[in-house]
Design a protein around this motif. Structure first.
Motif, mmCIF file in Angstrom:
data_model
loop_
_atom_site.group_PDB
_atom_site.id
_atom_site.type_symbol
_atom_site.label_atom_id
_atom_site.label_comp_id
_atom_site.label_asym_id
_atom_site.label_seq_id
_atom_site.Cartn_x
_atom_site.Cartn_y
_atom_site.Cartn_z
ATOM 1 N N SER A 68 0.780 -1.104 -0.151
ATOM 2 C CA SER A 68 -0.020 0.008 -0.053
ATOM 3 C C SER A 68 0.832 1.147 -0.140
ATOM 4 C CB SER A 68 -0.874 0.005 1.244
ATOM 5 O OG SER A 68 -0.231 -0.006 2.372
ATOM 6 N N ASN A 69 2.229 1.177 -0.402
ATOM 7 C CA ASN A 69 2.999 2.390 -0.123
ATOM 8 C C ASN A 69 3.302 3.122 0.928
ATOM 9 O OD1 ASN A 69 3.182 1.969 -3.046
ATOM 10 N ND2 ASN A 69 1.594 3.858 -3.429
ATOM 11 N N MET A 70 3.064 2.241 1.925
ATOM 12 C CA MET A 70 3.002 2.611 3.455
ATOM 13 C C MET A 70 4.679 2.565 3.991
ATOM 14 S SD MET A 70 0.651 4.175 3.903
ATOM 15 C CE MET A 70 -0.120 4.272 5.643
ATOM 16 N N VAL A 71 5.488 1.835 3.316
ATOM 17 C CA VAL A 71 6.682 1.581 3.776
ATOM 18 C C VAL A 71 7.843 2.236 3.032
ATOM 19 C CG1 VAL A 71 6.388 -0.587 5.146
ATOM 20 C CG2 VAL A 71 7.040 -0.800 2.856
ATOM 21 N N LEU A 72 7.675 2.728 1.851
ATOM 22 C CA LEU A 72 8.628 3.335 0.761
ATOM 23 C C LEU A 72 8.279 5.041 1.013
ATOM 24 C CD1 LEU A 72 8.523 1.192 -2.216
ATOM 25 C CD2 LEU A 72 10.011 1.204 -0.377
ATOM 26 N N ALA A 73 9.302 5.500 1.016
ATOM 27 C CA ALA A 73 9.037 7.118 1.146
ATOM 28 C C ALA A 73 8.344 7.557 0.143
ATOM 29 C CB ALA A 73 10.458 7.740 1.204
ATOM 30 N N ASP A 79 0.787 9.886 -4.612
ATOM 31 C CA ASP A 79 1.683 8.551 -4.201
ATOM 32 C C ASP A 79 0.824 7.846 -2.741
ATOM 33 O OD1 ASP A 79 3.360 8.966 -6.065
ATOM 34 O OD2 ASP A 79 4.815 9.730 -4.890
ATOM 35 N N PHE A 80 0.749 8.703 -1.920
ATOM 36 C CA PHE A 80 0.012 8.157 -0.747
ATOM 37 C C PHE A 80 -1.345 7.463 -1.022
ATOM 38 C CE2 PHE A 80 -2.870 8.838 3.092
ATOM 39 C CZ PHE A 80 -2.085 8.057 4.055
ATOM 40 N N ALA A 81 -2.329 8.310 -1.599
ATOM 41 C CA ALA A 81 -3.445 7.923 -2.180
ATOM 42 C C ALA A 81 -3.605 6.550 -2.857
ATOM 43 C CB ALA A 81 -4.329 9.018 -2.950
ATOM 44 N N ALA A 82 -2.640 6.512 -3.912
ATOM 45 C CA ALA A 82 -2.539 5.469 -4.919
ATOM 46 C C ALA A 82 -2.508 4.134 -4.077
ATOM 47 C CB ALA A 82 -1.707 5.613 -5.857
ATOM 48 N N GLY A 83 -1.528 3.994 -2.958
ATOM 49 C CA GLY A 83 -1.544 2.629 -2.431
ATOM 50 C C GLY A 83 -2.852 2.315 -1.607
ATOM 51 N N ALA A 124 1.526 4.090 12.929
ATOM 52 C CA ALA A 124 3.186 4.467 12.646
ATOM 53 C C ALA A 124 3.316 4.532 11.180
ATOM 54 C CB ALA A 124 3.892 3.434 13.439
ATOM 55 N N ALA A 125 2.757 3.944 10.320
ATOM 56 C CA ALA A 125 3.110 3.887 8.824
ATOM 57 C C ALA A 125 2.441 5.061 8.440
ATOM 58 C CB ALA A 125 2.386 2.615 8.228
ATOM 59 N N ILE A 126 1.240 5.437 8.863
ATOM 60 C CA ILE A 126 0.549 6.648 8.486
ATOM 61 C C ILE A 126 1.150 7.787 9.072
ATOM 62 C CG2 ILE A 126 -1.511 7.952 8.641
ATOM 63 C CD1 ILE A 126 -3.095 5.350 8.507
ATOM 64 N N ILE A 127 1.645 7.922 10.233
ATOM 65 C CA ILE A 127 2.389 9.129 10.580
ATOM 66 C C ILE A 127 3.815 9.230 9.952
ATOM 67 C CG2 ILE A 127 4.026 9.782 12.780
ATOM 68 C CD1 ILE A 127 1.729 8.588 14.740
ATOM 69 N N SER A 128 4.418 8.189 9.688
ATOM 70 C CA SER A 128 5.532 8.088 8.647
ATOM 71 C C SER A 128 5.436 8.957 7.402
ATOM 72 C CB SER A 128 6.283 6.865 8.667
ATOM 73 O OG SER A 128 7.333 7.154 7.968
ATOM 74 N N GLN A 129 4.065 8.445 6.704
ATOM 75 C CA GLN A 129 3.941 8.717 5.349
ATOM 76 C C GLN A 129 3.412 10.127 5.567
ATOM 77 O OE1 GLN A 129 5.940 7.248 3.814
ATOM 78 N NE2 GLN A 129 4.891 6.047 2.331
ATOM 79 N N LEU A 130 2.411 10.589 6.232
ATOM 80 C CA LEU A 130 2.033 11.863 6.325
ATOM 81 C C LEU A 130 3.103 12.887 6.557
ATOM 82 C CD1 LEU A 130 -1.677 11.528 7.805
ATOM 83 C CD2 LEU A 130 -0.720 11.879 5.573
ATOM 84 N N GLY A 131 3.989 12.425 7.623
ATOM 85 C CA GLY A 131 5.109 13.249 7.845
ATOM 86 C C GLY A 131 6.146 13.377 6.799
ATOM 87 N N ASN A 132 6.093 12.615 5.976
ATOM 88 C CA ASN A 132 7.138 12.962 4.491
ATOM 89 C C ASN A 132 6.391 13.964 3.741
ATOM 90 O OD1 ASN A 132 8.857 10.770 5.079
ATOM 91 N ND2 ASN A 132 7.579 9.275 4.067
ATOM 92 N N LEU A 133 4.927 14.272 3.924
ATOM 93 C CA LEU A 133 4.272 15.071 3.323
ATOM 94 C C LEU A 133 4.281 16.447 4.067
ATOM 95 C CD1 LEU A 133 1.214 12.974 1.944
ATOM 96 C CD2 LEU A 133 3.424 13.690 0.407
ATOM 97 N N GLY A 134 4.896 16.446 5.209
ATOM 98 C CA GLY A 134 4.896 17.620 6.037
ATOM 99 C C GLY A 134 3.813 17.757 6.961
ATOM 100 N N VAL A 135 2.755 16.739 7.027
ATOM 101 C CA VAL A 135 1.582 16.929 7.873
ATOM 102 C C VAL A 135 1.904 16.103 9.027
ATOM 103 C CG1 VAL A 135 -0.756 16.052 8.172
ATOM 104 C CG2 VAL A 135 0.161 16.627 5.868
#
Length: 181
Positions: A68-73, A79-83, A124-135
């Motif tokens: 679901s694209n939740m472990v790759l930056a 990108d987040f939505a696509a997974g 944790a995965a959502i925190i990480s991915q949203l953090g990559n987006l600055g959220v």
């Protein structure tokens, strides 16, 4: 089949058995039949039914997050939505297995730790991915997590009806990511 491949086949078979019939259908024989091996091999690899369930949950979480694209930056909300958008459709047995286990944990307290593991890993995965987006808004993270959890469940029950909710989540994330610029 080597040990690692055999173990993976048994974990996948466990997921299929539970997704189709719930935890009540989970037996060494059912897993072995699904994997095309002897039931003694299941006991050899896992030792107990509880260990099989725990290892299958860990495997399911890992497979689901990776798919679901939740472990790759990621670089964009797209990108987040696509997974997320194809998560339930692509991995419905893995998602069904996890929800079966979550529901069973309501009746069997000894499974609570697996439900906690599930929720911690996805959050944790959502925190990480949203953090990559600055959220970094914790409340928004929880809203996104709970919404996505509901959307995946809805996709399992009634595929294709979650598109409007997914568009709204995507819009919220875009606004939050844009607000940081």
């Amino acid at each position: 089949m080597n040990d690692a491949a055999g173990r993976t086949a048994l974990l996948r078979a466990t997921i299929v058995v539970v997704a189709a019939g719930g935890l009540r259908a989970l037996t060494y024989r059912a897993v072995a039949a699904e994997a095309g091996v002897s039931h003694g091999l299941v006991r050899h690899h896992f030792g107990s039914r509880d260990q099989l369930i725990a290892d299958a949950m860990e495997f399911a979480i890992g497979e689901s997050l990776a798919g679901s694209n939740m472990v790759l930056a990621i670089d964009s909300v797209a990108d987040f939505a696509a997974g997320i958008e194809s998560l339930a459709a692509r991995e419905s047995e893995i998602q069904s297995f996890q929800y079966e286990l979550l529901l069973e944990s309501r009746r069997r307290p000894e499974l609570h730790h697996l439900a906690d593991q599930h929720y911690r890993a996805y959050r944790a995965a959502i925190i990480s991915q949203l953090g990559n987006l600055g959220v970094v808004d914790e409340e928004l993270v929880d809203l996104v997590w709970f919404t996505l959890d509901g959307i995946v469940f809805k996709q399992l029950v009634s595929p294709g009806e979650a598109a409007p909710a997914l568009r709204l989540v995507r819009s919220l994330i875009e606004r939050a990511a844009g607000a940081r610029d």
